[in-house]
Design an enzyme around this catalytic site. Structure first.
Site, PDB file in Angstrom:
ATOM      1  N   HIS A  56       0.830  -1.216   0.000  1.00 30.06           N
ATOM      2  CA  HIS A  56       0.000   0.000   0.000  1.00 30.06           C
ATOM      3  C   HIS A  56       0.864   1.265   0.000  1.00 30.06           C
ATOM      4  CE1 HIS A  56      -0.316  -0.297   4.709  1.00 30.06           C
ATOM      5  NE2 HIS A  56       0.926  -0.267   4.284  1.00 30.06           N
ATOM      6  N   ASN A  57       0.346   2.269  -0.690  1.00 28.51           N
ATOM      7  CA  ASN A  57       0.967   3.600  -0.787  1.00 28.51           C
ATOM      8  C   ASN A  57       2.302   3.610  -1.521  1.00 28.51           C
ATOM      9  OD1 ASN A  57      -0.460   3.683   2.264  1.00 28.51           O
ATOM     10  ND2 ASN A  57      -0.986   5.345   0.859  1.00 28.51           N
TER      11      ASN A  57
END
Length: 326
Positions: A225-226
């Protein structure tokens, strides 16, 4: 099925020498197995012996190999034979493979709020969730999940089993248990991206995970994620990129390599296979962090020596200080 040499040169360019435009090509093949009805290519001078022995009807070569190629028969002379070969495979597929029809397969499940471009293809057993977007000319082959509010740009190709927008791995420790951090971001994928089979790209926790234009991802890759991956980066199979890492433009990551979370790789960084990236890399270049293979007994001795390097360093420093004081 065949393609004339003249048709290939008309479509892709290059200089056809030592052969006729009406020569029929039935297959694109490697030098060592190519026969009289095949076309092949020479990408590196070290394969010159294979060139001399090849039975190919025509060979794609660089200008430096023109004379050697003509000594055995027809050739197409171009500046970059490997790129020409790649474009030849595209031409061959256009001529001989049926195009995937645009539209949504009857077995696919598409939320009514999803936006699917009329020229996109949603293949068998795909799932496109609420608010997702699929751009012009993009192909979701089969069994692909595109999560809620995730976006895939134009002319992308997603191979079977890809999952875009599953939850990122986010949990807060609390008195010996874990409290889930809801993943409120999405995934944004640019144009001309190709994603290999069973690769997973997690949605962001708060901000989106971003895959920029032209990125190429192999099979079985995990993107946390991210993460942000810059334009035209490429990663080989089984790479893992942990959460919140930033990969620059035109980077390459070899198979099985790991990039730890919250690190930054500058543009044009190239990571060798099986390397574990444990710090940010601010300068372009080739980086390698694998321990060379050896027979087990030698490897164990070398590994034991490595464990002593820190104490050896301290001893050397102490000796240096003693010498200075003497």
């Amino acid at each position: 099925m065949s393609l004339l040499l003249g048709q290939m040169v008309d479509a892709l360019g290059g200089s056809l020498e030592g052969g006729g435009r009406d020569t029929a090509i039935h297959r694109i093949a490697p030098l060592e197995v190519a026969g009289p009805g095949d076309i092949s290519f020479l990408s590196h001078p070290r394969y010159q012996q294979q060139l001399a022995a090849s039975q190919a009807a025509c060979v794609i070569v660089a200008p430096a190999m023109r004379e050697a190629a003509l000594a055995r028969g027809a050739c197409i002379v171009v500046d970059n034979p490997y790129v020409y070969f790649a474009r030849a495979t595209q031409l061959w597929k256009q001529q001989h493979a049926p195009a995937r029809p645009a539209g949504i397969h009857p077995s696919a499940v598409v939320d009514p709020t999803a936006q699917i471009h009329p020229t996109a293809t949603i293949g068998p057993l795909c799932v496109v969730e609420r608010g997702a977007v699929v751009g012009a000319g993009t192909v979701l082959t089969s069994r692909i999940t595109l999560g809620e509010n995730c976006r895939v740009g134009a002319r992308c190709l997603l191979h079977p089993g890809v999952v875009i927008g599953a939850d990122g791995f986010g949990f807060a420790p609390s008195q010996g248990t874990w409290v889930k951090i809801e993943q409120l971001g999405a995934v944004q994928i640019g144009d001309d991206v190709e994603i290999g089979a069973n690769t997973c790209i997690d949605r962001g926790a708060l901000q989106d995970t971003v895959i920029e234009d032209g990125v190429k991802l192999d099979n079985l890759i995990q993107i946390g994620h991210n993460v942000r991956i810059g334009r035209h980066a490429a990663m080989a199979g089984c790479v893992g990129v942990a959460g919140s890492a930033t990969i620059g433009a035109h980077c390459t990551v070899g198979g099985g390599a790991i990039v730890l979370g919250h690190l930054e790789l500058a543009d044009n960084v190239h990571v060798s296979a099986a390397t574990v990236v444990t710090r940010s890399l601010s300068r372009p270049g080739q980086y390698t962090g694998m321990f060379p293979i050896d027979d087990n007994a030698k490897w164990e001795k070398n590994a034991a020596t490595l464990k002593q390097l820190h104490s050896l360093r301290e001893r050397v420093k102490a000796l240096e200080q003693a010498l200075k004081a003497a």
